[in-house]
Design an enzyme around this catalytic site. Structure first.
Site, PDB file in Angstrom:
ATOM      1  N   LYS A   6     -26.902  -9.979  25.033  1.00  0.00           N
ATOM      2  CA  LYS A   6     -26.270  -9.029  24.202  1.00  0.00           C
ATOM      3  C   LYS A   6     -25.108  -8.283  24.461  1.00  0.00           C
ATOM      4  O   LYS A   6     -25.014  -7.253  25.444  1.00  0.00           O
ATOM      5  CB  LYS A   6     -27.471  -8.240  24.371  1.00  0.00           C
ATOM      6  CG  LYS A   6     -27.185  -6.595  23.815  1.00  0.00           C
ATOM      7  CD  LYS A   6     -28.916  -6.406  24.337  1.00  0.00           C
ATOM      8  CE  LYS A   6     -28.733  -5.111  23.370  1.00  0.00           C
ATOM      9  NZ  LYS A   6     -30.727  -4.246  22.943  1.00  0.00           N
ATOM     10  N   GLU A  46     -35.782  -9.158  27.297  1.00  0.00           N
ATOM     11  CA  GLU A  46     -36.832 -10.033  27.806  1.00  0.00           C
ATOM     12  C   GLU A  46     -37.963 -10.693  26.632  1.00  0.00           C
ATOM     13  O   GLU A  46     -38.144 -11.738  26.723  1.00  0.00           O
ATOM     14  CB  GLU A  46     -37.014  -8.662  29.155  1.00  0.00           C
ATOM     15  CG  GLU A  46     -36.176  -8.922  29.809  1.00  0.00           C
ATOM     16  CD  GLU A  46     -35.242  -7.949  29.754  1.00  0.00           C
ATOM     17  OE1 GLU A  46     -34.774  -6.741  30.926  1.00  0.00           O
ATOM     18  OE2 GLU A  46     -34.925  -7.234  28.924  1.00  0.00           O
TER      19      GLU A  46
END
Length: 132
Positions: free
Chosen positions: A102, A76
């Site tokens: 990811k 984030e």
């Protein structure tokens, strides 16, 4: 933002050291970034001049520098900082959407990918810097 054309870069891949676990920061892993730049490309199209648009090669280099640079615990944080950096460095971009994938996240169940997408505007960037 009068007109919003887009330039999209997909699957810009680099090894980063982001994560909450020690092995993530030590060993690194691939991060895949997709970016959508919102801007008006009319002047570039009329003049065929790279200086009147966002140089997507330079944007890709910025993305790689962000992924391989400072390590963050959260994707984030990486996503937001990447969006802010693109807006700061590319004056013709009115807004940007950044997705960080990811695919090797340390999740203990079978999964295909994990990602976060953020959308930031130049106005939000200016407001944030004005309030600091």
């Amino acid at each position: 933002m009068n007109r919003s054309d887009t330039i999209t870069l997909t699957s810009v891949t680099a090894i980063g050291y982001h994560g909450v676990f020690e092995h993530e920061k030590r060993d690194g892993q691939p991060f895949i970034t997709d970016v959508v730049l919102h801007l008006d490309v009319s002047a570039a199209a009329e003049t065929d001049d790279l200086a009147k648009t966002a140089d997507y090669g330079a944007v890709a280099e910025t993305i790689v520098a962000m992924v391989t640079g400072e390590a963050f615990d959260l994707i984030e944080t990486l996503s937001v900082r990447t969006a802010e950096k693109i807006l700061a460095d590319f004056a013709l971009v009115d807004a940007v959407e950044v997705t960080i994938h990811k695919p090797k996240a340390p999740i203990q169940v079978p999964f295909g990918d994990v990602s976060i997408t953020v959308f930031r505007t130049r106005e939000q960037l200016q407001d944030a810097h004005g309030s600091r």
